[in-house]
Design an enzyme around this catalytic site. Structure first.
Site, PDB file in Angstrom:
ATOM      1  N   HIS A  76       0.934  -1.199   0.034  1.00 42.07           N
ATOM      2  CA  HIS A  76      -0.098  -0.014  -0.031  1.00 42.07           C
ATOM      3  C   HIS A  76       0.978   1.288   0.121  1.00 42.07           C
ATOM      4  CE1 HIS A  76      -4.336  -1.532   1.070  1.00 42.07           C
ATOM      5  NE2 HIS A  76      -3.561  -2.622   0.604  1.00 42.07           N
ATOM      6  N   TYR A 205      -8.981   5.823   7.318  1.00 39.74           N
ATOM      7  CA  TYR A 205      -9.109   6.290   8.702  1.00 39.74           C
ATOM      8  C   TYR A 205      -9.984   7.475   8.622  1.00 39.74           C
ATOM      9  CZ  TYR A 205      -5.017   3.550   9.843  1.00 39.74           C
ATOM     10  OH  TYR A 205      -3.971   2.685  10.256  1.00 39.74           O
ATOM     11  N   PRO A 294      -4.088   0.667  18.982  1.00 39.97           N
ATOM     12  CA  PRO A 294      -4.030  -0.150  17.577  1.00 39.97           C
ATOM     13  C   PRO A 294      -3.849   0.954  16.606  1.00 39.97           C
ATOM     14  CG  PRO A 294      -6.248  -0.359  18.575  1.00 39.97           C
ATOM     15  CD  PRO A 294      -5.621  -0.043  19.755  1.00 39.97           C
ATOM     16  N   LYS A 298       0.831  -0.107  14.970  1.00 37.45           N
ATOM     17  CA  LYS A 298       2.557  -0.058  15.341  1.00 37.45           C
ATOM     18  C   LYS A 298       3.048  -1.510  16.319  1.00 37.45           C
ATOM     19  CE  LYS A 298       4.700   3.199  13.492  1.00 37.45           C
ATOM     20  NZ  LYS A 298       4.075   2.478  12.369  1.00 37.45           N
ATOM     21  N   TYR A 386       4.454   6.056   9.914  1.00 35.11           N
ATOM     22  CA  TYR A 386       3.521   5.085   9.383  1.00 35.11           C
ATOM     23  C   TYR A 386       4.050   3.936   8.957  1.00 35.11           C
ATOM     24  CZ  TYR A 386      -1.095   2.828   8.304  1.00 35.11           C
ATOM     25  OH  TYR A 386      -2.253   1.860   8.180  1.00 35.11           O
TER      26      TYR A 386
END
Ligand code: DHB
Length: 393
Positions: A76, A205, A294, A298, A386
């Site tokens: 991704h 998100y 969550p 990570k 990220y």
């Protein structure tokens, strides 16, 4: 009956951290024994998170063809942050030239277990650690019990606790089974798995007045989604229709593709860092050492990052008699752990709606989201964390 075993490194817990450590030690020519109280089937079928940082995938590449992260997993190159009904893409390739892979943790575990067994690893399922002794000597020991109730003692040069958030090894390191910095959150995630194709190409998100939702994926036919709920929510409290209504109203602008929901779970949010990561010859890695909420995925990546440091430290200690890297392990690991603690806390507070949020708080939060998505630096900050901060080794 008591059986005593002698090895160089005794590893408690066959999760991603313990198994990867055994693999890296084996590559350096260091023998280890791995025990886990669970069965192989339980380990391989428990559904956990699904995002691997680029550095995690690169380390798993050392498994050779046993790692299917690049073949079965999906790369991704971005995520979407959605708020006020609009999507904003964070482009990883453009901002930091890195990526993440969507590859579920239980698939990583299948790969690691297959690789360890193929290499002839001493890997014992159904063996429960009961305590770790003699941490302050050069011969620490694990006391364990097998499924028949027989006692197994493992004597080693080093004991590693990779035995999760309810770690047995932690007490030998911190002096108590708790012993850490701790924070709780006033919400949790309601997670579902459903039989449906992806609703979007990338993860969404989404911040909405009704709370947060995450649209994730598992495979072309199975989808993973979460929505913010109260920590004491009962998984049976919602009908299937109510679950879809909850999810859909939090992701305005995307029509979620629906299918039968075949798993539901509630994930509690906690931040935890053990006061100590090492005492004498006993060290902690992964969830035994720290837990993150969550948001941002990570948890497993941080466990893998601990192992990367510890494997090298043990190589120097056990093959070169050089203790410096092992002594420095806690400090070096904690630098990344606290960055990840911050990032996980920040992503959580950026996207969730606190139960006591005021009208001011809501508007401030949208201002913060805009500060991130409107700025090349803001997008790069998020993308770098990220995809995983680079390692300095
Ligand atoms: C998933 C979990 C996360 O915590 C996250 O940030 C992204 C994806 C998942 O389970 O797919």
């Amino acid at each position: 009956m008591t059986t005593t075993l002698r090895t160089r490194v005794a590893i408690i817990g066959a999760g991603p951290a313990g198994l990867l450590l055994a693999h890296l030690l084996d590559r350096a020519g260091i023998a280890s024994v791995v025990i886990d109280r669970r069965s192989r089937d339980e380990i391989e079928s428990t559904i956990r998170a699904g995002i691997l940082e680029q550095g995690t995938v690169e380390l798993l590449d050392t498994l050779g063809p046993h790692s299917r992260a690049r073949t079965v997993g999906h790369r991704h190159d971005g995520i979407e942050l959605r708020f006020e009904g609009e999507g904003h893409r964070i482009d990883f390739a453009e901002t930091v030239g890195r990526a993440v892979w969507l590859y579920p943790q239980h698939e990583v575990l299948k790969d690691l277990i297959a690789a360890r067994l193929a290499a002839g690893q001493d890997l014992r399922f159904g063996v429960t650690a009961e305590g770790v002794e003699d941490a302050d000597t050069t011969r620490p020991r694990v006391r364990a019990r097998d499924a028949d109730g027989d006692v197994l003692e493992i004597e080693a040069d080093v004991v590693v606790g990779s035995d999760g958030s309810r770690s047995v090894a932690r007490a030998a390191v911190t002096g108590s089974s708790q012993g850490g910095f701790f924070r709780e959150y006033p919400f949790a995630w309601f997670g579902i798995l459903c039989e449906a194709p992806p609703s979007a190409d990338e993860l969404i998100y989404s911040n909405s007045p009704d709370g947060f939702a995450l649209v994730s994926q598992r495979s072309p036919t199975v989808q993973r989604m979460y929505f913010q709920c109260a920590p004491d929510t009962d998984t049976a409290a919602y009908s299937e229709q109510q679950l879809w209504d909850e999810l859909q109203k939090r992701v305005p602008g995307t029509e979620l593709l629906r299918g039968p929901i075949f798993q539901r779970d509630v994930l509690r949010f906690r931040s935890f860092v053990a006061h100590e990561l090492r005492r004498g010859r006993v060290a902690l890695v992964g969830d035994a050492a720290h837990t993150v909420p969550p948001t941002g995925a990570k948890g497993m990546n941080l466990a893998i990052a601990d192992v990367r440091l510890l494997a090298e430290a043990l190589r120097r200690l056990l093959l070169e008699d050089d203790e410096r890297a092992f002594d420095a392990y806690p400090e070096r690991a904690l630098a990344r752990i606290w960055k990840a603690q911050h990032f996980s806390w920040w992503m959580t507070s950026l996207l969730h709606v606190a139960p006591d949020a005021t009208a001011f708080d809501r508007r401030r939060q949208v201002g913060e989201l805009r500060s991130v998505v409107d700025s090349a630096h803001g997008r790069a900050y998020l993308a770098e964390a990220y995809c995983g901060w680079p390692f300095d080794d």
